[in-house]
Design a protein around this motif. Sequence first.
Motif, mmCIF file in Angstrom:
data_model
loop_
_atom_site.group_PDB
_atom_site.id
_atom_site.type_symbol
_atom_site.label_atom_id
_atom_site.label_comp_id
_atom_site.label_asym_id
_atom_site.label_seq_id
_atom_site.Cartn_x
_atom_site.Cartn_y
_atom_site.Cartn_z
ATOM 1 N N ASP A 170 39.732 40.489 44.026
ATOM 2 C CA ASP A 170 40.178 40.217 45.391
ATOM 3 C C ASP A 170 40.137 38.714 45.612
ATOM 4 O O ASP A 170 39.076 38.097 45.509
ATOM 5 C CB ASP A 170 39.263 40.928 46.396
ATOM 6 C CG ASP A 170 39.284 42.439 46.205
ATOM 7 O OD1 ASP A 170 40.381 42.990 46.019
ATOM 8 O OD2 ASP A 170 38.203 43.061 46.227
ATOM 9 N N SER A 229 47.576 47.427 46.544
ATOM 10 C CA SER A 229 47.019 47.785 47.849
ATOM 11 C C SER A 229 45.520 47.501 47.873
ATOM 12 O O SER A 229 44.870 47.417 46.828
ATOM 13 C CB SER A 229 47.270 49.266 48.152
ATOM 14 O OG SER A 229 46.400 50.071 47.382
ATOM 15 N N ASP A 230 44.978 47.375 49.062
ATOM 16 C CA ASP A 230 43.548 47.116 49.221
ATOM 17 C C ASP A 230 42.694 48.266 48.692
ATOM 18 O O ASP A 230 41.505 48.087 48.438
ATOM 19 C CB ASP A 230 43.203 46.872 50.694
ATOM 20 C CG ASP A 230 43.747 45.546 51.198
ATOM 21 O OD1 ASP A 230 44.039 44.663 50.355
ATOM 22 O OD2 ASP A 230 43.887 45.385 52.423
ATOM 23 N N THR A 231 43.279 49.437 48.533
ATOM 24 C CA THR A 231 42.510 50.591 48.054
ATOM 25 C C THR A 231 42.504 50.702 46.527
ATOM 26 O O THR A 231 41.813 51.553 45.979
ATOM 27 C CB THR A 231 43.075 51.902 48.640
ATOM 28 O OG1 THR A 231 44.439 52.049 48.222
ATOM 29 C CG2 THR A 231 42.989 51.897 50.163
ATOM 30 N N ASP A 270 47.079 32.929 48.531
ATOM 31 C CA ASP A 270 48.360 33.575 48.252
ATOM 32 C C ASP A 270 48.983 32.953 47.011
ATOM 33 O O ASP A 270 49.141 31.730 46.934
ATOM 34 C CB ASP A 270 49.323 33.396 49.437
ATOM 35 C CG ASP A 270 49.017 34.360 50.571
ATOM 36 O OD1 ASP A 270 48.507 35.458 50.279
ATOM 37 O OD2 ASP A 270 49.280 34.010 51.728
ATOM 38 N N HIS A 286 41.159 44.151 38.222
ATOM 39 C CA HIS A 286 41.558 43.655 39.537
ATOM 40 C C HIS A 286 40.483 42.724 40.075
ATOM 41 O O HIS A 286 39.326 42.776 39.666
ATOM 42 C CB HIS A 286 41.834 44.805 40.525
ATOM 43 C CG HIS A 286 40.604 45.356 41.175
ATOM 44 N ND1 HIS A 286 39.860 46.368 40.628
ATOM 45 C CD2 HIS A 286 39.979 45.016 42.330
ATOM 46 C CE1 HIS A 286 38.835 46.639 41.416
ATOM 47 N NE2 HIS A 286 38.882 45.833 42.454
ATOM 48 N N THR A 307 34.497 34.723 41.870
ATOM 49 C CA THR A 307 35.158 35.986 42.191
ATOM 50 C C THR A 307 34.839 37.001 41.108
ATOM 51 O O THR A 307 34.975 36.714 39.923
ATOM 52 C CB THR A 307 36.687 35.789 42.280
ATOM 53 O OG1 THR A 307 36.963 34.768 43.243
ATOM 54 C CG2 THR A 307 37.390 37.065 42.689
ATOM 55 N N GLU A 310 41.483 50.260 42.853
ATOM 56 C CA GLU A 310 40.294 49.931 42.063
ATOM 57 C C GLU A 310 40.676 50.155 40.606
ATOM 58 O O GLU A 310 41.024 51.276 40.229
ATOM 59 C CB GLU A 310 39.120 50.854 42.423
ATOM 60 C CG GLU A 310 38.569 50.663 43.812
ATOM 61 C CD GLU A 310 37.629 49.471 43.891
ATOM 62 O OE1 GLU A 310 37.110 49.046 42.846
ATOM 63 O OE2 GLU A 310 37.433 48.963 45.003
#
Length: 168
Positions: free
Chosen positions: A42, A74-76, A46, A40, A20, A78
């Motif tokens: 991804d 959030s997925d946005t 969980d 961060h 990752t 960065e």
Amino acid sequence: LPSVQGALEAAVQATCGVPTRVHGSGRTDAGVHATGQVAHCDIAKDFRPDKLRDALNAHLRPNPVAVLEAEIVSDTFEARFSARKRHYRYRIVNRRSNLALEVGRVWRVPQRLDSDAMHAAAQRLIGRHDFTTFRDTECQAKSPEKTLDQLDVVRDGDAVTIVTSARS
């Protein structure tokens, strides 16, 4: 020793079982110590944030790297581009004697520094400026203009600290 990013990526892989990529909010040069660095990654698994933090720290040993907090974002988000401000602290030991405990963590300057003059000169750099000359040819920033909000030079005995704060 691996880089901080390398150590974090190895810890995430050991925790999650898959390679990752870890994205930091900024980069530091070799030998530079970052505190409060935000990163961060991804991951599909969980985890409760505190359990992820603890698992990463277990896999980070014996590297001199620690995850202080983990949270779901959030997925946005960065780490690099979502940062609103960056703060830096540069430490100078201004004395003739060699360093002992601070070796590798501060810069020693044996000649007496005029920290008051340094502070006065630094105030002229506050504000918005074009840093084109200092940009890497592959720089991804949208603009070469950056705003420096704070640049203080403070002396406390033989310690001279330079504190900066800038909008990202």
